[in-house]
Design a protein around this motif. Sequence first.
Motif, PDB file in Angstrom:
ATOM      1  N   LEU A 191      -9.703  17.466  25.792  1.00 23.95           N
ATOM      2  CA  LEU A 191     -11.126  17.399  26.089  1.00 23.95           C
ATOM      3  C   LEU A 191     -11.573  15.941  26.122  1.00 23.95           C
ATOM      4  O   LEU A 191     -11.016  15.095  25.407  1.00 23.95           O
ATOM      5  N   GLU A 192     -12.583  15.651  26.931  1.00 29.64           N
ATOM      6  CA  GLU A 192     -13.126  14.293  26.928  1.00 29.64           C
ATOM      7  C   GLU A 192     -13.634  13.913  25.539  1.00 29.64           C
ATOM      8  O   GLU A 192     -13.527  12.759  25.115  1.00 29.64           O
ATOM      9  N   SER A 193     -14.195  14.881  24.822  1.00 24.92           N
ATOM     10  CA  SER A 193     -14.720  14.596  23.486  1.00 24.92           C
ATOM     11  C   SER A 193     -13.616  14.252  22.492  1.00 24.92           C
ATOM     12  O   SER A 193     -13.895  13.686  21.431  1.00 24.92           O
ATOM     13  N   ASP A 194     -12.361  14.591  22.810  1.00 23.04           N
ATOM     14  CA  ASP A 194     -11.239  14.216  21.945  1.00 23.04           C
ATOM     15  C   ASP A 194     -10.988  12.716  21.991  1.00 23.04           C
ATOM     16  O   ASP A 194     -10.370  12.152  21.083  1.00 23.04           O
ATOM     17  N   VAL A 195     -11.390  12.080  23.091  1.00 26.20           N
ATOM     18  CA  VAL A 195     -11.171  10.634  23.267  1.00 26.20           C
ATOM     19  C   VAL A 195     -12.526  10.005  23.593  1.00 26.20           C
ATOM     20  O   VAL A 195     -12.721   9.383  24.627  1.00 26.20           O
ATOM     21  N   GLU A 196     -13.440  10.152  22.678  1.00 23.01           N
ATOM     22  CA  GLU A 196     -14.836   9.808  22.930  1.00 23.01           C
ATOM     23  C   GLU A 196     -15.072   8.308  23.033  1.00 23.01           C
ATOM     24  O   GLU A 196     -15.832   7.832  23.891  1.00 23.01           O
ATOM     25  N   LYS A 197     -14.426   7.515  22.158  1.00 23.75           N
ATOM     26  CA  LYS A 197     -14.680   6.079  22.096  1.00 23.75           C
ATOM     27  C   LYS A 197     -13.416   5.298  22.447  1.00 23.75           C
ATOM     28  O   LYS A 197     -12.298   5.818  22.296  1.00 23.75           O
TER      29      LYS A 197
ATOM     30  N   ILE B 291       0.546  10.483  25.709  1.00 15.03           N
ATOM     31  CA  ILE B 291      -0.615   9.978  24.982  1.00 15.03           C
ATOM     32  C   ILE B 291      -1.779   9.914  25.965  1.00 15.03           C
ATOM     33  O   ILE B 291      -1.626   9.426  27.084  1.00 15.03           O
ATOM     34  N   VAL B 292      -2.935  10.438  25.544  1.00 12.61           N
ATOM     35  CA  VAL B 292      -4.164  10.311  26.322  1.00 12.61           C
ATOM     36  C   VAL B 292      -5.105   9.442  25.493  1.00 12.61           C
ATOM     37  O   VAL B 292      -5.350   9.738  24.317  1.00 12.61           O
ATOM     38  N   VAL B 293      -5.640   8.383  26.087  1.00 11.89           N
ATOM     39  CA  VAL B 293      -6.415   7.420  25.307  1.00 11.89           C
ATOM     40  C   VAL B 293      -7.584   6.892  26.127  1.00 11.89           C
ATOM     41  O   VAL B 293      -7.491   6.741  27.344  1.00 11.89           O
ATOM     42  N   ARG B 294      -8.682   6.621  25.445  1.00 11.49           N
ATOM     43  CA  ARG B 294      -9.857   6.021  26.085  1.00 11.49           C
ATOM     44  C   ARG B 294      -9.673   4.499  26.088  1.00 11.49           C
ATOM     45  O   ARG B 294      -9.435   3.880  25.052  1.00 11.49           O
TER      46      ARG B 294
ATOM     47  N   GLY C  71      -3.683  12.860  16.925  1.00 13.47           N
ATOM     48  CA  GLY C  71      -4.775  12.089  17.487  1.00 13.47           C
ATOM     49  C   GLY C  71      -5.341  11.142  16.459  1.00 13.47           C
ATOM     50  O   GLY C  71      -4.926  11.129  15.302  1.00 13.47           O
ATOM     51  N   GLY C  72      -6.275  10.319  16.902  1.00 16.99           N
ATOM     52  CA  GLY C  72      -6.885   9.353  16.003  1.00 16.99           C
ATOM     53  C   GLY C  72      -7.507   8.244  16.799  1.00 16.99           C
ATOM     54  O   GLY C  72      -7.867   8.405  17.968  1.00 16.99           O
ATOM     55  N   SER C  73      -7.629   7.071  16.181  1.00 22.96           N
ATOM     56  CA  SER C  73      -8.143   5.889  16.846  1.00 22.96           C
ATOM     57  C   SER C  73      -7.202   4.740  16.556  1.00 22.96           C
ATOM     58  O   SER C  73      -6.826   4.502  15.403  1.00 22.96           O
ATOM     59  N   THR C  74      -6.807   4.027  17.602  1.00 24.01           N
ATOM     60  CA  THR C  74      -5.762   3.017  17.459  1.00 24.01           C
ATOM     61  C   THR C  74      -6.249   1.595  17.631  1.00 24.01           C
ATOM     62  O   THR C  74      -5.464   0.670  17.553  1.00 24.01           O
TER      63      THR C  74
END
Length: 413
Positions: free
Chosen positions: A47-53, A68-71, A96-99
Amino acid sequence: MAASDSRHEWPGASLARVPYWVYQDEPNYRAELRRIFEGPTWSYVCLESDVEKPGDYRTTFVGEMPIIVVRGAAGEIHAFENRCAHRGALIALDDGGSTGSHFQCVYHAWTYDLQGSLVGIAFEKGSNGRGGMPDSFCKADHGPRKFRTATLCGLVFASLSAEAPPLEEYLGTEVLGRVRRVLHKPVRVMGRFVQALPNNWKLYVENVKDTYHASLLHTFFGTFRITRLTQGGGVLVSPDGGHHTSTTIARADDAQSTAYREQGIRSEKERYRLADPSLLDAVDEFGDSIQLQILTVFPGFVLQQIHNCLAVRQVLPKGPDAMELSWTYIGFADDTPEMRRRRLKQSNLVGPAGYVSMEDGCVGGFVQRGVAAASEQLSVVNMGGEGAESQDTRATEASVRGFWKAYRRYMGE
């Protein structure tokens, strides 16, 4: 010969006969991964909301390929193979998370930017003047494979192929409209889990396209009249066959129908009652009286609306006789507390122990076991005819035949 170059053959051009070896053959399965999942198709990945920022990421699979899907920093969404170019280890280990601004492989600390490009090598120049990478080594020439990405109604799709048409063209106008019908505003994740299934991935995709079985296998559907073949609705099949939508519209006269009872069908149990009838306290939130819509996108995406229970499902092949089904329950960001409670309660309808879909978790295994010694035999897929056209009934297997129409095209049959 089959696309896998195995000894197996298809029984002519008919879509109404499917050989059982297609659920068993290892070379054919490997060909599917290359020609379908890594070919000119679009696979749902998150979902787009999974990679919001920027820096937010999710890990998943396209076929068996970990990705890997990342914003990105500028708000764009990237997807790339979750495989370090050095020795092949996973780059990201968590779901998932923030890298932040980069990924770093835990094995030898090779570093990748948010687009999946190799940007750093630990001790690239060696140590104390010794060792290191040769001067001729170019980081730009090494890295994981990169995917195209496209978004639609809060969904993120990825394709490894430059030949896949734009996503909206891939779906077609009618299926696109059915996606937009449900996902018409920002969504909110309510829960997720992964279900292991003991069957070939195609058996599950067939099952979810199979409108004929729903009120026959699922006692709950028939008993509580959520979907029955005697109700209104029908099946929409995309022109290429790959995508479909089935809908059920309640009919007042179905309350008096005795068709199931007269045929001795096990899926109507009049003595069954709900201790808490509020489980089925549904509201017509879409304003069209459709109480059930199941939508698929080839090869392995499902969008579900059963009353007010909304979910997306992702089919993940794990070998010729195994798969995983990744479920994400969703609501809308502006849901009232009352609607959120309603969705949570109705989520008991689906999943491994769901009042409805519990049976789907085992019936694919029944087929996988049943055809173990019948690889050259054929299944019969004749309900509703032999074509893959849309029909105004659910007493049909048109959308199953549509799947095989698309499948055979991608596999070169």
